[in-house]
Design a protein around this motif. Structure first.
Motif: not given
Length: 201
Positions: A188-198
């Motif tokens: 989860p990111a602070d802006d409500g989105g998500v960071w995506l990792f392999d």
């Protein structure tokens, strides 16, 4: 769900941005333990996004100016600008500066990656290979993946027009399963989105 069954797409860079995000400069508060143990708060705030030897030099200067004679030991008593990454009292300056420089270069996505690595400094170098971008949600990534691979087009071409409103790929379940099975890590990111990792790296 195997890796071959769920290929990952790096297209759509307008959504999966690697652009640097403006963040506060990562800083640490380094305190003299001799002073602290004698009831005195004495230390200095230092910019951490530098080479470790430069930070060590500033720490030595702080200790040399201590009111306590022979002040030699220090600890990190506070920090800021590190996003999701946690900095602990006796983390090495090499690790702390490595995380800080990564945040300055890549933004808070690097902080999220560092948090997931739990102090594994060697794994920090894999950020560029693992980071797939920032998305509004897990489902948004799955929707883009389906579109990039042409599956939605195939579905539209195969299903009669009258049934198209009822024919859809369950992108929520797809994203959840890829996450649960380790193919992807969504943080989860602070802006409500998500960071995506392999997740395979």
């Amino acid at each position: 769900m195997t890796n071959e069954q769920q290929p990952h797409s790096n297209s759509g860079e307008h959504e999966a941005s690697h652009e640097r995000i403006n963040v506060d400069t990562p800083r640490i508060y380094v305190a003299s333990l001799s002073d602290y143990n004698n009831g005195r708060l004495y230390g200095v705030w230092l910019d951490a996004d530098r080479e470790p030897e430069d930070v060590h030099a500033d720490i030595r200067a702080m200790l040399a100016a201590s009111p306590e004679q022979d002040a030699e030991e220090f600890a990190i008593h506070d920090f800021g600008g590190f996003g999701e990454a946690r900095i602990y009292e006796y983390d090495s300056i090499e690790l702390v500066t490595r995380i800080a420089r990564g945040i300055t270069e890549h933004g808070l996505a690097f902080a999220a990656w560092a948090s997931a690595q739990e102090g594994n400094e060697a794994a920090l170098d894999q950020f560029d290979d693992a980071y797939l971008g920032h998305y509004e949600s897990m489902e948004a990534y799955a929707e883009q993946l389906i579109d990039d691979l042409g599956y939605q087009r195939l579905l539209d071409e195969s299903v009669p027009e009258s049934l198209r409103p009822y024919a859809r790929i369950d992108t929520e379940a797809l994203a959840r399963d890829m996450h649960l099975e380790g193919d992807l890590h969504f943080i989860p990111a602070d802006d409500g989105g998500v960071w995506l990792f392999d997740g395979r790296i």
